[in-house]
Design an enzyme around this catalytic site. Structure first.
Site, PDB file in Angstrom:
ATOM      1  N   THR A   3       0.858  -1.190   0.000  1.00  0.00           N
ATOM      2  CA  THR A   3       0.000   0.000   0.000  1.00  0.00           C
ATOM      3  C   THR A   3       0.893   1.239   0.000  1.00  0.00           C
ATOM      4  O   THR A   3       1.905   1.289   0.704  1.00  0.00           O
ATOM      5  CB  THR A   3      -0.955   0.007   1.207  1.00  0.00           C
ATOM      6  OG1 THR A   3      -1.837  -1.112   1.099  1.00  0.00           O
ATOM      7  CG2 THR A   3      -1.805   1.275   1.245  1.00  0.00           C
ATOM      8  N   PHE A  49       1.132   5.193   0.806  1.00  0.00           N
ATOM      9  CA  PHE A  49       0.516   6.179   1.705  1.00  0.00           C
ATOM     10  C   PHE A  49       1.014   7.580   1.359  1.00  0.00           C
ATOM     11  O   PHE A  49       2.161   7.748   0.918  1.00  0.00           O
ATOM     12  CB  PHE A  49       0.894   5.874   3.161  1.00  0.00           C
ATOM     13  CG  PHE A  49       0.313   4.598   3.692  1.00  0.00           C
ATOM     14  CD1 PHE A  49      -0.861   4.602   4.438  1.00  0.00           C
ATOM     15  CD2 PHE A  49       0.944   3.374   3.460  1.00  0.00           C
ATOM     16  CE1 PHE A  49      -1.397   3.414   4.933  1.00  0.00           C
ATOM     17  CE2 PHE A  49       0.407   2.188   3.946  1.00  0.00           C
ATOM     18  CZ  PHE A  49      -0.758   2.213   4.686  1.00  0.00           C
TER      19      PHE A  49
END
Lengths: 279, 279
Positions: A180, A182
């Protein structure tokens, strides 16, 4: 990780031990002061209202794609992207100490985490009941508070540590290529030096070749695009806002010129931030 | 709407009375034979396995954006888009006959429908309990079967009619500019004559200017793009598949030439379908 303690307040969505908190520690080092928020919208508000120095939000996952809600929130709020960091997402099966795998009848987690561990779960715990919750780390907290010994949660190693729980099974995710990305948000804009990225959002007249013209301002100056995303414009049926990330800083002439050029041909245009490129 | 009856089996996600069923009736007229499916994946399978003649799936909503799950399914299955239609989404508050607004303690619907009626609900029924279900029309069916007189569901007018229920409040949606575009899927490809659209998906080498080059094959031939969407490539971190819709038919030379040109510069390329442009 450095163990220095400093009073830098970082807002993120979820409970203590959320993947966003792990990403914040990756980026800033240990010692940041966590500010857990119930929703992504509250992360933006916490920074705007100075209850936090910065916020950290997930923007895309390598398996599931963009987190569109956060694209919409970037547009609606006046914060700037000042950094990016990525985290490999490794899901662990977490329970109270001394609970064994054979005791588990229910598994709690966010639906996306449950989905990403579907195959492992049906192999390890065939027929186990899956319970959807709003948060991965929040499920560990719930489990801790309830004292349930027939249930487990799926969350980060950090969540297990924070709540003093045991990891029953490590690396439960079906696909290990699970990352992921960010974004770090602050109230002030950066003009970074060195390898950078810049994120913008714009809309155009709905005419043939409009997007091609927009991309040409970058291609003509050898500015490399790293991402393009489209979102619906509220109130204008089948018209879109485009979110673009490109390699380069607002401090570079060729980037500033490309953006001046883009400004000429767009109906709406905003810089969301210019920031050092993540590792 | 025509009232002819013909044995054309249309698969859609949801129970009888779903918005997808209303869109199918918009497109084909009354008299189609509905094939309700539990998931979007099952709609694709029903057509592939010839249990339905065609499928209808939502692809984007003017407020919420694209339905990314269905972009992923278009890639994974070998069906072709043969048509498009759009439907204005009007949500109604539905209950058993003779139930009154003052009786309602709970409102059932799909979370997106509940979200789209949030302001109206808190004005009409302050403090009412919202219950998330997997399906709008399915909530009306549940209500009918349970006989509950203290609950209402949010769904289409069609759902109220099919289950013999009453509409307590019409047009509950907070934003009336709420349209969903649907695609019709069949097993055979079309080469339409007249105003058309074509949908493709492709990936490119991750090199500077790649997307600009891809869009140039259309711009150089005055082919107008109507939509661009990106999705993550599974197993290739931060690389993307691009989905593009353009105005034109595979039967037109300039479009066929643009696609030949695109084929030269892409690492993966597929036509998802060429179809008459919706109204």
């Amino acid at each position: 990780m450095t163990e220095q303690s400093f009073d830098y307040l970082v807002a993120f969505q979820g409970e203590r031990g959320a993947y966003s908190e792990a990403a914040a520690v990756n980026f800033f080092g240990e010692g940041v002061t966590p500010v857990p928020c119930r929703t992504f919208g509250e992360v933006f508000l916490a920074v705007e209202e100075k209850r936090a120095d910065c916020g950290i939000i997930p923007i895309e996952n390598s398996l599931a794609g963009s987190i569109h809600r956060n694209y919409d929130l970037l547009l609606r709020h006046d914060l700037f992207i000042v950094g990016e960091t990525q985290l490999q997402i490794s899901h662990h099966l977490i329970a109270l100490p001394e609970v064994e795998l054979a005791d588990i009848r229910r598994v709690l987690s966010h639906p996306q985490a449950l989905g990403q561990c579907e195959n492992s779960l049906s192999r390890l715990l065939p027929g186990v009941e899956l319970v959807a919750t709003y948060d991965t780390a929040g499920s560990v907290q719930m489990l801790k508070e309830s004292g349930a010994r027939d249930a487990a949660a799926i969350a980060s190693r950090r969540a297990a540590e924070i709540y003093g729980m045991s990891i029953l099974v490590e690396g439960l995710e079906d696909n290990p290529e699970n990352y992921t990305r960010f974004l770090i948000l602050e109230r002030e804009q950066l003009y970074p030096i060195g390898p950078s990225k810049t994120s913008i959002v714009f809309s155009m007249y709905n005419v043939p070749g409009a997007l091609f013209k927009a991309l040409s301002v970058f291609a003509l100056r050898d500015v490399d695009l790293t991402k393009i995303e489209s979102r619906p414009m509220q109130g204008k049926r089948w018209e879109y806002l485009f979110y673009i990330d490109f390699a380069g800083s607002l401090a570079e002439d060729r980037c500033a010129n490309a953006l001046d050029h883009l400004h000429e041909i767009t109906t709406f245009f905003r810089v969301l931030g210019s920031y050092p490129r993540g590792a």
